[in-house]
Design an enzyme around this catalytic site. Structure first.
Site, PDB file in Angstrom:
ATOM      1  N   MET A 269      11.814  24.253   3.045  1.00  0.00           N
ATOM      2  CA  MET A 269      10.940  23.524   2.121  1.00  0.00           C
ATOM      3  C   MET A 269      11.730  22.683   1.114  1.00  0.00           C
ATOM      4  O   MET A 269      11.400  21.533   0.860  1.00  0.00           O
ATOM      5  CB  MET A 269      10.031  24.499   1.375  1.00  0.00           C
ATOM      6  CG  MET A 269       8.992  23.816   0.515  1.00  0.00           C
ATOM      7  SD  MET A 269       7.992  24.992  -0.410  1.00  0.00           S
ATOM      8  CE  MET A 269       7.073  25.790   0.902  1.00  0.00           C
TER       9      MET A 269
ATOM     10  N   ARG B  41     -11.456  -0.069  13.678  1.00  0.00           N
ATOM     11  CA  ARG B  41     -11.092   0.784  12.562  1.00  0.00           C
ATOM     12  C   ARG B  41     -11.818   0.277  11.325  1.00  0.00           C
ATOM     13  O   ARG B  41     -12.770   0.892  10.866  1.00  0.00           O
ATOM     14  CB  ARG B  41      -9.559   0.718  12.407  1.00  0.00           C
ATOM     15  CG  ARG B  41      -8.946   1.808  11.625  1.00  0.00           C
ATOM     16  CD  ARG B  41      -7.439   1.679  11.605  1.00  0.00           C
ATOM     17  NE  ARG B  41      -6.975   0.474  10.927  1.00  0.00           N
ATOM     18  CZ  ARG B  41      -5.726   0.263  10.524  1.00  0.00           C
ATOM     19  NH1 ARG B  41      -4.788   1.154  10.767  1.00  0.00           N
ATOM     20  NH2 ARG B  41      -5.394  -0.845   9.907  1.00  0.00           N
TER      21      ARG B  41
ATOM     22  N   TYR C 284      16.323  29.749   8.552  1.00  0.00           N
ATOM     23  CA  TYR C 284      15.157  30.421   9.141  1.00  0.00           C
ATOM     24  C   TYR C 284      15.226  30.448  10.657  1.00  0.00           C
ATOM     25  O   TYR C 284      15.606  29.456  11.297  1.00  0.00           O
ATOM     26  CB  TYR C 284      13.870  29.691   8.739  1.00  0.00           C
ATOM     27  CG  TYR C 284      13.452  29.935   7.313  1.00  0.00           C
ATOM     28  CD1 TYR C 284      13.130  31.208   6.854  1.00  0.00           C
ATOM     29  CD2 TYR C 284      13.355  28.867   6.421  1.00  0.00           C
ATOM     30  CE1 TYR C 284      12.740  31.406   5.541  1.00  0.00           C
ATOM     31  CE2 TYR C 284      12.960  29.064   5.116  1.00  0.00           C
ATOM     32  CZ  TYR C 284      12.653  30.343   4.673  1.00  0.00           C
ATOM     33  OH  TYR C 284      12.266  30.541   3.383  1.00  0.00           O
TER      34      TYR C 284
ATOM     35  N   LYS D 167       0.845  -1.202   0.000  1.00  0.00           N
ATOM     36  CA  LYS D 167       0.000   0.000   0.000  1.00  0.00           C
ATOM     37  C   LYS D 167       0.883   1.256   0.000  1.00  0.00           C
ATOM     38  O   LYS D 167       2.090   1.176   0.307  1.00  0.00           O
ATOM     39  CB  LYS D 167      -0.934  -0.023   1.214  1.00  0.00           C
ATOM     40  CG  LYS D 167      -0.228  -0.070   2.552  1.00  0.00           C
ATOM     41  CD  LYS D 167      -1.186  -0.455   3.681  1.00  0.00           C
ATOM     42  CE  LYS D 167      -0.474  -0.440   5.032  1.00  0.00           C
ATOM     43  NZ  LYS D 167      -1.342  -0.927   6.126  1.00  0.00           N
TER      44      LYS D 167
HETATM   45  C1  LIG Z   1      -0.565  -1.883   6.789  1.00  0.00           C
HETATM   46  C2  LIG Z   1      -1.195  -3.203   7.109  1.00  0.00           C
HETATM   47  C3  LIG Z   1      -0.412  -4.354   7.223  1.00  0.00           C
HETATM   48  C4  LIG Z   1       1.094  -4.310   7.204  1.00  0.00           C
HETATM   49  O1  LIG Z   1       1.546  -3.799   8.432  1.00  0.00           O
HETATM   50  P1  LIG Z   1       3.110  -3.659   8.800  1.00  0.00           P
HETATM   51  O2  LIG Z   1       3.094  -3.212  10.202  1.00  0.00           O
HETATM   52  O3  LIG Z   1       3.672  -2.650   7.878  1.00  0.00           O
HETATM   53  O4  LIG Z   1       3.724  -4.999   8.598  1.00  0.00           O
HETATM   54  C5  LIG Z   1      -1.049  -5.572   7.395  1.00  0.00           C
HETATM   55  N1  LIG Z   1      -2.402  -5.633   7.484  1.00  0.00           N
HETATM   56  C6  LIG Z   1      -3.187  -4.547   7.417  1.00  0.00           C
HETATM   57  C7  LIG Z   1      -4.656  -4.678   7.556  1.00  0.00           C
HETATM   58  C8  LIG Z   1      -2.607  -3.287   7.246  1.00  0.00           C
HETATM   59  O5  LIG Z   1      -3.380  -2.199   7.199  1.00  0.00           O
END
Ligand SMILES: *Cc1c(COP(=O)(O)O)cnc(C)c1O
Length: 353
Positions: free
Chosen positions: A295, A125, A247, A37
């Site tokens: 930046m 969640r 800055y 992801k």
């Molecule tokens: C992001 C995620 C993972 C991977 O988690 P890591 O801590 O990066 O290994 C696995 N399962 C779900 C549902 C996630 O959202």
């Protein structure tokens, strides 16, 4: 030849594959997916997934439908690509992606179609909550109408092995997953793979560990480092004692100093909160950041580095003293955020698997 004024993120695909193999061997006989992801945690979902697929990884997870479609185009028809956030009603159901069902509404819409069922066991969640799970327990017809490839849950505290929620989540998951005999289960993320036998499943879902982040914070890191960010020096200047840099004039030179300005800043995801707290590296020697991160620019004290000139490459991330985890610790975040913040102005280069 013109000096490139751009930073380059170099990703070692052989190290990504080695990390996957280490997790794969740990988790056998269970399988190990690749979580890619957020564009492979900022490192490039396409190249990372292609390397993992060639190494034998057959399952990938993304967060969003669009990420899944881009990955399908990059990797071809072979592996499973699951979409953790699920499909919105009316989304393209025929993109060759596997939806994760997170609500009873998702369940109703996907009767008969291949899917993964997400059971929430303590994260609050995504996934069916306890009440929805109870409904499913009462309704055998609804259960039998599903065409599940996996049931999954996600651990909230896997990076804290002693946390009581870990065992509680595993127990809740086992109880509801038992409603689906014969359906493979998916439990551990990266840190969950290090929690022991009770957290093994048919398919682990590591992300961060593939990218070299320590899945056991506080302990030794069993993973290989995967990435490096190199940026060129744009300019070197001499300043006198008491002269200030950047800055807010937040840093004053305690002695005559040489300051190198490099081509990256918070717009590239080099967090401003690292100002005054971090070091970069030139070769294998740490070099301190001075002044505020701006930046597009960062300033370094290179008084001890007489050879630094315009064009010298500085390793901002992934050198000695500046791993993603070390930078994260310096500014109160996690290595994941250092990686996923890497900006689009950097070039990406890949060392082959
Ligand atoms: C992001 C995620 C993972 C991977 O988690 P890591 O801590 O990066 O290994 C696995 N399962 C779900 C549902 C996630 O959202």
């Amino acid at each position: 030849m013109a000096i490139s004024a751009r930073g380059v993120v170099t990703v070692d695909l052989a190290a990504v594959v080695a990390n996957w193999r280490l997790l794969h061997d740990r988790h056998a006989p269970g399988a190990v997916a690749g979580v890619v992801k957020a564009d492979g945690y900022g490192l490039g979902a396409g190249p990372v997934a292609r390397a993992l697929y060639a190494a034998g990884c057959g399952h990938f997870f993304v967060a969003q439908l669009g990420e899944g479609m881009a990955l399908r185009a990059a990797i071809g028809p072979g592996p499973m690509i699951a979409v953790l956030n699920g499909f919105a009603p009316g989304a393209d159901e025929d993109a060759g992606l596997m939806p994760v069902l997170n609500t009873l509404g998702d369940v109703a819409r996907h009767r008969g179609r291949p899917a993964i069922l997400h059971l929430d066991t303590g994260m609050a969640r995504l996934g069916l909550d306890a009440r929805e799970q109870a409904r499913l327990a009462e309704d055998a017809e609804l259960r039998n109408s599903l065409n599940l490839r996996f049931v999954m849950t996600h651990l909230a505290c896997a990076d804290e092995p002693a946390h009581p929620l870990n065992a509680l989540q595993a127990a809740r998951f086992a109880e509801t997953a038992a409603l689906f005999p014969g359906i493979p289960r998916s439990l551990a993320n990266s840190s969950g793979l290090f929690l022991g036998q009770g957290f093994a499943s048919d398919l682990a879902r590591p992300g961060c560990a593939l990218y070299g982040i320590n899945p056991q914070p506080g302990g030794p890191n069993p993973m290989r480092p995967v990435m490096r960010l190199d940026v060129p020096v744009l300019q070197v200047r001499e300043i006198g004692t008491g002269d200030t840099v950047g800055y807010g004039a937040s840093w004053g030179a305690p002695r005559p100093s040489r300051i190198a300005t490099v081509a990256a800043g918070y717009a590239d995801g080099y967090l401003r909160s690292l100002s005054g707290r971090a070091s970069a590296a030139i070769g294998d020697r740490p070099v301190p950041l001075v002044g505020r991160v701006s930046m597009d620019l960062i300033t370094l004290d290179v008084t001890e580095f007489p050879d630094v000139v315009q064009g010298t490459q500085v390793t901002l991330i992934g050198g000695p003293g500046c791993s993603p985890d070390e930078l994260a610790a310096a500014c109160g975040t996690i290595g994941y955020e250092i990686l996923t913040s890497l900006g689009p102005r950097y070039a990406r280069a890949y060392l082959p698997a």
